[in-house]
Design an enzyme around this catalytic site. Structure first.
Site, PDB file in Angstrom:
ATOM      1  N   ARG A 217       0.833  -1.552  -0.063  1.00  0.00           N
ATOM      2  CA  ARG A 217       0.043   0.286  -0.210  1.00  0.00           C
ATOM      3  C   ARG A 217       1.054   1.333  -0.112  1.00  0.00           C
ATOM      4  O   ARG A 217       1.641   1.106   0.599  1.00  0.00           O
ATOM      5  CB  ARG A 217      -0.683   0.101   0.835  1.00  0.00           C
ATOM      6  CG  ARG A 217      -1.962   1.097   1.510  1.00  0.00           C
ATOM      7  CD  ARG A 217      -3.394   1.122   2.508  1.00  0.00           C
ATOM      8  NE  ARG A 217      -1.965   1.524   4.155  1.00  0.00           N
ATOM      9  CZ  ARG A 217      -1.661   1.127   4.381  1.00  0.00           C
ATOM     10  NH1 ARG A 217      -2.546   0.565   5.748  1.00  0.00           N
ATOM     11  NH2 ARG A 217      -1.334   2.333   5.134  1.00  0.00           N
ATOM     12  N   HIS A 221      -4.022   4.439   4.570  1.00  0.00           N
ATOM     13  CA  HIS A 221      -4.880   3.463   4.170  1.00  0.00           C
ATOM     14  C   HIS A 221      -6.276   4.409   4.044  1.00  0.00           C
ATOM     15  O   HIS A 221      -7.327   3.952   2.441  1.00  0.00           O
ATOM     16  CB  HIS A 221      -5.250   2.427   5.854  1.00  0.00           C
ATOM     17  CG  HIS A 221      -6.259   2.198   5.972  1.00  0.00           C
ATOM     18  ND1 HIS A 221      -7.021   0.278   4.887  1.00  0.00           N
ATOM     19  CD2 HIS A 221      -7.818   2.842   6.005  1.00  0.00           C
ATOM     20  CE1 HIS A 221      -8.628   0.322   5.642  1.00  0.00           C
ATOM     21  NE2 HIS A 221      -9.136   1.496   5.954  1.00  0.00           N
ATOM     22  N   TYR A 230       2.645   4.554  11.687  1.00  0.00           N
ATOM     23  CA  TYR A 230       3.214   3.030  11.824  1.00  0.00           C
ATOM     24  C   TYR A 230       3.776   1.914  10.395  1.00  0.00           C
ATOM     25  O   TYR A 230       4.451   1.578  10.246  1.00  0.00           O
ATOM     26  CB  TYR A 230       1.505   2.243  12.248  1.00  0.00           C
ATOM     27  CG  TYR A 230       0.809   2.195  11.171  1.00  0.00           C
ATOM     28  CD1 TYR A 230       0.781   1.199  10.020  1.00  0.00           C
ATOM     29  CD2 TYR A 230      -0.196   3.622  11.071  1.00  0.00           C
ATOM     30  CE1 TYR A 230       0.154   1.848   9.231  1.00  0.00           C
ATOM     31  CE2 TYR A 230      -1.209   3.683  10.122  1.00  0.00           C
ATOM     32  CZ  TYR A 230      -1.141   2.318   9.096  1.00  0.00           C
ATOM     33  OH  TYR A 230      -1.700   2.441   8.112  1.00  0.00           O
TER      34      TYR A 230
HETATM   35  C1  LIG Z   1     -16.328  -6.058   9.446  1.00  0.00           C
HETATM   36  C2  LIG Z   1     -15.899  -4.947   9.585  1.00  0.00           C
HETATM   37  N1  LIG Z   1     -14.252  -5.337  10.506  1.00  0.00           N
HETATM   38  C3  LIG Z   1     -13.569  -4.207  10.913  1.00  0.00           C
HETATM   39  C4  LIG Z   1     -13.965  -2.703   9.986  1.00  0.00           C
HETATM   40  C5  LIG Z   1     -12.549  -1.721   9.726  1.00  0.00           C
HETATM   41  N2  LIG Z   1     -11.824  -2.116   8.959  1.00  0.00           N
HETATM   42  C6  LIG Z   1     -11.887  -1.113   7.966  1.00  0.00           C
HETATM   43  S1  LIG Z   1     -11.187  -1.182   6.867  1.00  0.00           S
HETATM   44  C7  LIG Z   1      -9.918  -2.823   7.648  1.00  0.00           C
HETATM   45  C8  LIG Z   1      -9.114  -2.929   6.818  1.00  0.00           C
HETATM   46  C9  LIG Z   1      -8.884  -3.652   6.134  1.00  0.00           C
HETATM   47  O1  LIG Z   1      -7.679  -4.289   5.325  1.00  0.00           O
HETATM   48  P1  LIG Z   1      -7.744  -5.190   4.145  1.00  0.00           P
HETATM   49  O2  LIG Z   1      -8.953  -6.188   3.991  1.00  0.00           O
HETATM   50  O3  LIG Z   1      -6.175  -5.739   3.980  1.00  0.00           O
HETATM   51  O4  LIG Z   1      -7.272  -4.762   2.648  1.00  0.00           O
HETATM   52  P2  LIG Z   1      -7.316  -2.925   2.772  1.00  0.00           P
HETATM   53  O5  LIG Z   1      -7.750  -1.890   3.410  1.00  0.00           O
HETATM   54  O6  LIG Z   1      -5.444  -3.091   3.263  1.00  0.00           O
HETATM   55  O7  LIG Z   1      -7.173  -2.656   1.122  1.00  0.00           O
HETATM   56  C10 LIG Z   1     -10.530  -2.378   8.576  1.00  0.00           C
HETATM   57  C11 LIG Z   1      -9.864  -3.289  10.151  1.00  0.00           C
HETATM   58  C12 LIG Z   1     -15.078  -2.700   8.905  1.00  0.00           C
HETATM   59  N3  LIG Z   1     -14.950  -1.933   8.257  1.00  0.00           N
HETATM   60  N4  LIG Z   1     -15.704  -4.163   8.786  1.00  0.00           N
END
Ligand SMILES: Cc1ncc(C[n+]2csc(CCOP(=O)(O)OP(=O)(O)O)c2C)c(N)n1
Length: 315
Positions: A217, A221, A230
């Site tokens: 990435r 985020h 971090y």
């Molecule tokens: C069910 C749920 N739990 C927690 C969140 C909070 N949250 C939003 S994005 C994220 C991280 C997601 O990471 P990843 O699936 O690796 O995708 P990336 O954003 O890195 O592309 C979290 C924990 C959420 N949106 N939905």
């Protein structure tokens, strides 16, 4: 890929000006998304995005950009795609789009519709129960679905090694009786080949494939995040040296198919397109209390009080 990154940068600025809501930039995922979209058939296949991909899905219809802009200003129509556009709405609730993709793929098989579904999700989402349940069902049903995990090393601030003890995410496919493929997600050609092969297998009745596309990435985020708190600076620097756009640009320059002038023109066009889409989005009527629509068929008593308070201008 250049268009998607340019538009993301423009949207970042619009967010900082308070014109659009929180959004997740695509930076670092461009090759995975653009090459996947190009390996699929927009008239028969479906894409179910997470939230980082839409800008690079415009091959499936120019409406995707329009919907994305509406979505970003909080307009409910942003989640109502025209039926001709085979892209599902953005999904923020992690991994919930994966069972949808499997169900859609299975439904297409039952109705003898030629085509596959491709679902995007991240390394973090691959820890969710929805991923495991959907992958298991896809394997059992031999559903024509491509599970496309963009492993960008981070789930917000949670690094991959705190996410799983598995050596690779692709290894998980063994447990679901499907091929697991690990590819360099910064290599657009490798992504295209892997998706093309998985698609052909699915169309031939061979069932699902899990693809782990390894990327990094390159941005925050979301607009609500500060990665400098971090992400190790040296890791980010190393990742920037392997930027998927620069990798493909170098290759195309060698072939005489790309130069600075072309790039500037693509960037300028992208900027115009995103600005025009934004202007059209904010010109759409949007009811003050639209935020309460589409949650339940009938407002709960609490929502009804909140809706009334909002319409009264009360705090
Ligand atoms: C069910 C749920 N739990 C927690 C969140 C909070 N949250 C939003 S994005 C994220 C991280 C997601 O990471 P990843 O699936 O690796 O995708 P990336 O954003 O890195 O592309 C979290 C924990 C959420 N949106 N939905």
């Amino acid at each position: 890929m250049v268009e998607a990154r340019t538009q993301a940068a423009r949207l970042w600025n619009l967010q900082r000006q308070g014109q659009v809501g929180t959004l997740a930039p695509i930076d670092g995922h461009e090759a995975v998304v653009a090459a996947t979209a190009h390996a699929l058939d927009p008239t028969h296949d479906w894409i179910l995005p997470q939230y980082r991909e839409p800008l690079a899905l415009q091959r499936f219809g120019p409406e995707v950009l329009e919907q994305y802009m509406l979505y970003n200003i909080g307009h409910p129509d942003g989640s109502r795609f025209p039926p001709s556009v085979r892209v599902a709405p953005l999904q923020i609730s992690l991994a919930t789009q994966i069972p949808h993709a499997v169900g859609l793929a299975w439904g297409m098989t039952l109705q003898d519709e030629p085509g596959v579904t491709t679902v995007f999700f991240g390394d973090g989402s691959s820890s969710e129960g929805d991923f495991h349940e959907a992958a298991n069902l896809a394997g059992v049903l031999k559903a024509p679905v491509i599970l496309l995990c963009a492993n960008n090393q981070w789930a917000i601030s949670t690094p991959l090694h705190q996410q799983t003890a598995a050596e690779t995410l692709a290894d998980r496919a063994v447990g679901y009786g499907m091929p697991g493929v690990r590819i360099d997600g910064n290599d657009a050609a490798a992504v295209f080949d892997a998706v093309d092969e998985a698609r052909q297998r699915a169309l031939d009745g061979g069932g699902p494939t899990l693809i782990e596309a390894v990327v990094y990435r390159l941005g925050a985020h979301t607009t609500a995040d500060d990665p400098t708190r971090y992400v190790p600076a040296e890791d980010l620097e190393a990742a920037r040296r392997d930027d998927p756009i620069e990798r493909l640009a170098d290759h195309l320059v060698g072939l005489g198919l790309w130069d600075d002038e072309t790039r500037s023109a693509v960037e300028a066009e992208a900027m115009t397109r995103v600005d025009e889409a934004f202007e059209r989005a904010i010109a759409q009527p949007l009811a003050t209390d639209a935020i309460f629509d589409h949650c339940f068929a009938t407002d709960t008593p609490r929502m009804a009080r909140q809706r009334a308070a909002l319409l009264d201008g009360a705090p």
